[in-house]
Design an enzyme around this catalytic site. Structure first.
Site, PDB file in Angstrom:
ATOM      1  N   THR A  90       0.743  -1.304  -0.198  1.00 24.21           N
ATOM      2  CA  THR A  90       0.250  -0.003   0.077  1.00 24.21           C
ATOM      3  C   THR A  90       0.855   1.157  -0.014  1.00 24.21           C
ATOM      4  OG1 THR A  90      -1.867  -1.073   1.333  1.00 24.21           O
ATOM      5  CG2 THR A  90      -1.573   1.366   1.279  1.00 24.21           C
ATOM      6  N   ARG A 123       1.761   7.083  -6.708  1.00 22.24           N
ATOM      7  CA  ARG A 123       0.619   8.016  -6.919  1.00 22.24           C
ATOM      8  C   ARG A 123       0.976   9.292  -6.495  1.00 22.24           C
ATOM      9  NH1 ARG A 123      -2.674   3.839  -5.221  1.00 22.24           N
ATOM     10  NH2 ARG A 123      -2.960   4.844  -2.917  1.00 22.24           N
ATOM     11  N   SER A 154       1.561  -8.959  -1.593  1.00 18.18           N
ATOM     12  CA  SER A 154       0.289  -8.211  -1.898  1.00 18.18           C
ATOM     13  C   SER A 154      -0.767  -9.446  -1.914  1.00 18.18           C
ATOM     14  CB  SER A 154       0.093  -7.091  -3.121  1.00 18.18           C
ATOM     15  OG  SER A 154      -1.346  -6.470  -3.122  1.00 18.18           O
ATOM     16  N   ASN A 191      -5.037 -11.376   3.264  1.00 18.06           N
ATOM     17  CA  ASN A 191      -4.843 -11.955   4.413  1.00 18.06           C
ATOM     18  C   ASN A 191      -6.279 -12.358   4.756  1.00 18.06           C
ATOM     19  OD1 ASN A 191      -2.181 -12.442   4.852  1.00 18.06           O
ATOM     20  ND2 ASN A 191      -1.814 -10.327   5.495  1.00 18.06           N
ATOM     21  N   CYS A 192      -7.076 -11.264   4.462  1.00 17.63           N
ATOM     22  CA  CYS A 192      -8.676 -11.425   4.899  1.00 17.63           C
ATOM     23  C   CYS A 192      -9.328 -12.629   4.320  1.00 17.63           C
ATOM     24  CB  CYS A 192      -9.370 -10.191   4.741  1.00 17.63           C
ATOM     25  SG  CYS A 192      -9.414  -9.455   3.162  1.00 17.63           S
TER      26      CYS A 192
END
Length: 123
Positions: free
Chosen positions: A14, A21, A38, A41-42
């Site tokens: 992240t 950006r 990346s 995990n959830c």
């Protein structure tokens, strides 16, 4: 600006995307000790329960995908063995590397290597 991020899951990924950006010219390198970056995990409980059948469904991004989409260099299998704060250098051992660590210089360093769970002694 050279940015080195230690840890390529969740927070590290992240942070790397956010830096890109904000600065399209930054040279961003993510160093991940594990094999994957990346991943969701959830989604692990759903994989364990069988609701998600394929482990690959949990992988959100690959090192090549990070480069293609964000121009972020991701190195997996990279263990940070030293940080030389005064010289702004990170020393890294890779599975493919030799006996001497690879040196990564930085202007900014982000440590996002996560944690290990503590299992309480419940009888």
């Amino acid at each position: 600006m050279k940015v080195v991020i230690v840890g390529g899951v969740a927070g590290g990924a992240t942070a790397a995307a956010r830096i890109r950006r904000c600065d399209e010219y930054a040279e961003i390198t993510v160093l991940e000790k594990g094999e994957f970056v990346s991943f969701a995990n959830c989604g692990l409980p759903y994989y364990i329960s069988g609701d998600i059948k394929s482990r690959e469904k949990l992988l959100l991004q690959t090192p090549q995908g990070f480069w293609n989409r964000y121009r972020i260099k991701v190195i997996t299998g990279a263990e940070v063995v030293g940080i030389e704060r005064k010289d702004k250098r990170v020393l890294v051992k890779t599975k493919a590397g030799g006996s001497e660590p690879t040196v990564f210089e930085y202007d900014k360093l982000i440590l996002s290597q996560g944690a290990s769970p503590i299992v309480p002694p419940i009888p």
